[in-house]
Scaffold this motif. Structure first.
Motif, PDB file in Angstrom:
ATOM      1  N   MET A  92       0.832  -1.207   0.000  1.00  0.00           N
ATOM      2  CA  MET A  92       0.000   0.000   0.000  1.00  0.00           C
ATOM      3  C   MET A  92       0.866   1.256   0.000  1.00  0.00           C
ATOM      4  O   MET A  92       0.568   2.245  -0.678  1.00  0.00           O
ATOM      5  CB  MET A  92      -0.919  -0.016   1.218  1.00  0.00           C
ATOM      6  N   GLY A  93       1.973   1.242   0.754  1.00  0.00           N
ATOM      7  CA  GLY A  93       2.874   2.389   0.783  1.00  0.00           C
ATOM      8  C   GLY A  93       3.540   2.634  -0.558  1.00  0.00           C
ATOM      9  O   GLY A  93       3.641   3.779  -1.020  1.00  0.00           O
ATOM     10  N   LEU A  94       4.011   1.540  -1.200  1.00  0.00           N
ATOM     11  CA  LEU A  94       4.674   1.693  -2.501  1.00  0.00           C
ATOM     12  C   LEU A  94       3.701   2.239  -3.561  1.00  0.00           C
ATOM     13  O   LEU A  94       4.008   3.213  -4.268  1.00  0.00           O
ATOM     14  CB  LEU A  94       5.241   0.350  -2.952  1.00  0.00           C
ATOM     15  N   LEU A  97       2.548   5.933  -2.743  1.00  0.00           N
ATOM     16  CA  LEU A  97       3.542   6.956  -3.079  1.00  0.00           C
ATOM     17  C   LEU A  97       3.661   7.157  -4.584  1.00  0.00           C
ATOM     18  O   LEU A  97       3.808   8.290  -5.075  1.00  0.00           O
ATOM     19  CB  LEU A  97       4.900   6.575  -2.486  1.00  0.00           C
ATOM     20  N   TYR A  98       3.599   6.073  -5.342  1.00  0.00           N
ATOM     21  CA  TYR A  98       3.649   6.184  -6.808  1.00  0.00           C
ATOM     22  C   TYR A  98       2.459   6.991  -7.338  1.00  0.00           C
ATOM     23  O   TYR A  98       2.619   7.904  -8.164  1.00  0.00           O
ATOM     24  CB  TYR A  98       3.667   4.793  -7.436  1.00  0.00           C
ATOM     25  N   THR A  99       1.262   6.656  -6.836  1.00  0.00           N
ATOM     26  CA  THR A  99       0.066   7.369  -7.295  1.00  0.00           C
ATOM     27  C   THR A  99       0.112   8.835  -6.885  1.00  0.00           C
ATOM     28  O   THR A  99      -0.276   9.728  -7.650  1.00  0.00           O
ATOM     29  CB  THR A  99      -1.190   6.706  -6.715  1.00  0.00           C
ATOM     30  N   LEU A 100       0.607   9.108  -5.673  1.00  0.00           N
ATOM     31  CA  LEU A 100       0.708  10.486  -5.206  1.00  0.00           C
ATOM     32  C   LEU A 100       1.663  11.291  -6.082  1.00  0.00           C
ATOM     33  O   LEU A 100       1.369  12.430  -6.480  1.00  0.00           O
ATOM     34  CB  LEU A 100       1.181  10.495  -3.754  1.00  0.00           C
ATOM     35  N   ALA A 101       2.830  10.719  -6.396  1.00  0.00           N
ATOM     36  CA  ALA A 101       3.814  11.434  -7.203  1.00  0.00           C
ATOM     37  C   ALA A 101       3.333  11.643  -8.630  1.00  0.00           C
ATOM     38  O   ALA A 101       3.700  12.631  -9.284  1.00  0.00           O
ATOM     39  CB  ALA A 101       5.146  10.669  -7.200  1.00  0.00           C
ATOM     40  N   GLY A 155      14.793   2.712  -0.082  1.00  0.00           N
ATOM     41  CA  GLY A 155      14.274   1.698  -0.992  1.00  0.00           C
ATOM     42  C   GLY A 155      12.765   1.637  -1.024  1.00  0.00           C
ATOM     43  O   GLY A 155      12.162   1.269  -2.050  1.00  0.00           O
ATOM     44  N   MET A 156      12.127   2.006   0.084  1.00  0.00           N
ATOM     45  CA  MET A 156      10.667   1.956   0.136  1.00  0.00           C
ATOM     46  C   MET A 156      10.002   3.259  -0.319  1.00  0.00           C
ATOM     47  O   MET A 156       8.795   3.275  -0.580  1.00  0.00           O
ATOM     48  CB  MET A 156      10.208   1.636   1.562  1.00  0.00           C
ATOM     49  N   THR A 157      10.755   4.350  -0.438  1.00  0.00           N
ATOM     50  CA  THR A 157      10.149   5.641  -0.791  1.00  0.00           C
ATOM     51  C   THR A 157      10.662   6.224  -2.110  1.00  0.00           C
ATOM     52  O   THR A 157       9.877   6.725  -2.919  1.00  0.00           O
ATOM     53  CB  THR A 157      10.389   6.668   0.326  1.00  0.00           C
ATOM     54  N   ALA A 158      11.992   6.164  -2.324  1.00  0.00           N
ATOM     55  CA  ALA A 158      12.560   6.826  -3.508  1.00  0.00           C
ATOM     56  C   ALA A 158      12.077   6.219  -4.834  1.00  0.00           C
ATOM     57  O   ALA A 158      11.638   6.960  -5.723  1.00  0.00           O
ATOM     58  CB  ALA A 158      14.087   6.822  -3.420  1.00  0.00           C
ATOM     59  N   LEU A 162      10.052   8.540  -7.563  1.00  0.00           N
ATOM     60  CA  LEU A 162      10.706   8.912  -8.822  1.00  0.00           C
ATOM     61  C   LEU A 162       9.927   8.379 -10.033  1.00  0.00           C
ATOM     62  O   LEU A 162       9.754   9.084 -11.034  1.00  0.00           O
ATOM     63  CB  LEU A 162      12.141   8.387  -8.829  1.00  0.00           C
ATOM     64  N   LEU A 163       9.472   7.134  -9.941  1.00  0.00           N
ATOM     65  CA  LEU A 163       8.697   6.567 -11.040  1.00  0.00           C
ATOM     66  C   LEU A 163       7.383   7.333 -11.238  1.00  0.00           C
ATOM     67  O   LEU A 163       6.974   7.617 -12.384  1.00  0.00           O
ATOM     68  CB  LEU A 163       8.409   5.093 -10.772  1.00  0.00           C
TER      69      LEU A 163
END
Length: 439
Positions: A92-94, A97-101, A155-158, A162-163
């Motif tokens: 859920m975190g990965l 964060l991708y959807t947010l970015a 590793g869990m956030t960057a 970035l993607l």
């Protein structure tokens, strides 16, 4: 962001999803996240001394929040940060964060939430690693714990951030290119419509110019021919010599009219007086716009390569005098040459004015005045009242009512002034002033 009703109306997807495919993907990810959080919630309930069903239900509901990632990505990231201490919600975190970015949210919000996720993951990893080392579960040096915590947090956030930034930027670029392409297509369609309008306007102007030229060429010659023919009919038996002379004049004028008509038809056949037909493509229509501009310039400056000039004015007046009209010509100022279009327009004005006298005031004395001034050339044709009001009816000269309009159009195209109207004495006056363009 668009509302669920707007998206549903635009694309037909359920609720807030744009497409059914996106809905199926999010439902699948939410199901996997719910299973993951439920399993991890079981371990969390054991560590916290809670009943196992409580931890599993808690994890199940926490994982299902991933279903809202497209509608409320901030809420999904906040839930993932909140359950990080329980060591659950990694998927859920990965994805959050991708959807947010990748969303259209301001960068400061994305940065703040990514920083909170990084700090939360760092703290949890650091605490868990230190506890494991104390209990003996991990056999690592104490100085390695900060490095392990930073590496895990990065590793869990960057990578997802970035993607997501890359995908969001690419999506915005594609939308911008698509909008520019649509805008360019609309501009091309607008240019095509304007080119077609200009072409239609040029065709109408060209038809008007051709009609004016035909009127100037035919009306004067034929009017004189009708007058001479009427005179020929009247004197054929009484004065044969005069009848022969009138017949010769009619023949000469007919030949002159035919010569001018042949010259005009030759110009039309060569393509100088023809406007291109518009094509359907935008490129062809743009070419038509150029043709329209060229035609418009020809309308503003009539073709005068074969047209008459002021030097032929005395011959023109002589022809009217031979038809029985008393014409008085007066010239003021220094005689000089003008641009061909100026001389042709001045000649046509006098010619048409004399034609009108033949039609509407046969036998009336006419005064033709030509003034050469420093910056303009002025002409005036004024006739006295006709001595015999029934002469026009006897001659049977038709009138289309286009003569004065044609003169006004010619003079106006060169920036001049044209005035016509009856005089107080019962005659008619035609006046024109044209800016002098010296040849």
């Amino acid at each position: 962001m668009t509302t669920s009703g707007e998206v549903h109306t635009a694309a037909g997807g359920p609720w807030w999803w744009v497409r059914w495919r996106s809905a199926v993907l999010d439902i699948g990810l939410a199901a996997v996240s719910a299973v993951e959080c439920a399993v991890e919630g079981l371990q969390f309930s054991r560590d916290a001394g809670l009943p196992a069903p409580v931890g599993m239900v808690f994890g199940l509901f926490a994982g299902l929040t991933l279903l809202l990632r497209r509608r409320w990505p901030v809420a999904v990231v906040l839930v993932s940060i909140a359950v990080t201490p329980a060591q659950m919600g990694f998927l859920m975190g990965l994805v959050g964060l991708y959807t947010l970015a990748a969303s259209e949210l301001p960068r400061r919000i994305i940065g703040a939430l990514a920083g909170m996720s990084f700090v939360g993951m760092f703290v949890v990893t650091y605490v868990r690693a230190h506890q494991g080392m104390v209990r003996g579960d991990l056999s690592i040096a104490g100085g390695f714990i900060p490095f392990l915590s930073v590496t895990t947090a990065l590793g869990m956030t960057a990578p997802p951030v970035l993607l997501g930034l890359y995908v969001g930027a690419r999506r915005r670029l594609m939308e911008s290119l698509r909008e520019r392409a649509d805008s360019l297509e609309r501009e091309l369609m607008l240019l095509a419509e304007r080119a077609e309008e200009r072409a239609e306007w040029a065709r109408n102007e060209e038809r008007t110019r051709i009609a004016r030229e035909m009127h100037d060429v035919v009306a004067h010659r034929v009017s004189l021919m009708v007058v001479h023919a009427a005179a020929l009919q009247a004197v054929a038996r009484k004065d044969p010599e005069k009848a022969v002379k009138n017949a010769a004049l009619v023949g000469d004028m007919g030949r002159q009219a035919l010569t001018e008509l042949r010259q005009m038809l030759g110009v039309l056949r060569s393509g100088d007086g023809v406007v291109a037909r518009p094509a359907q493509s935008a490129v062809s229509l743009a070419a038509v716009g150029v043709a329209a501009a060229a035609a418009a310039s020809r309308v503003a400056q009539p073709d005068s390569s074969e047209g008459p000039c002021l030097a032929e004015l005395e011959e023109l007046i002589g022809q009217s005098a031979a038809a029985g009209m008393v014409v008085d010509l007066s010239v003021e100022g220094e005689v000089r040459s003008y641009a061909p279009e100026v001389e042709q327009t001045a000649y046509r004005v006098v010619q048409e004015a004399l034609t009108n006298v033949h039609k509407h005031a046969a036998g009336a004395k006419t005064h033709v005045r030509l003034a050469h001034r420093s910056a303009e050339i002025a002409m005036q044709v004024e006739n006295e009242p006709p001595p015999e009001p029934g002469a026009v009816v006897a001659a049977r000269l038709p009138s289309g009512g286009n003569g004065l309009l044609g003169m006004k159009e010619r003079v106006g195209a060169l920036g001049g002034v044209f005035v016509s109207g009856p005089t107080d004495a019962g005659g008619f006056r035609v006046s024109a002033v044209i800016p002098a363009v010296v040849a």
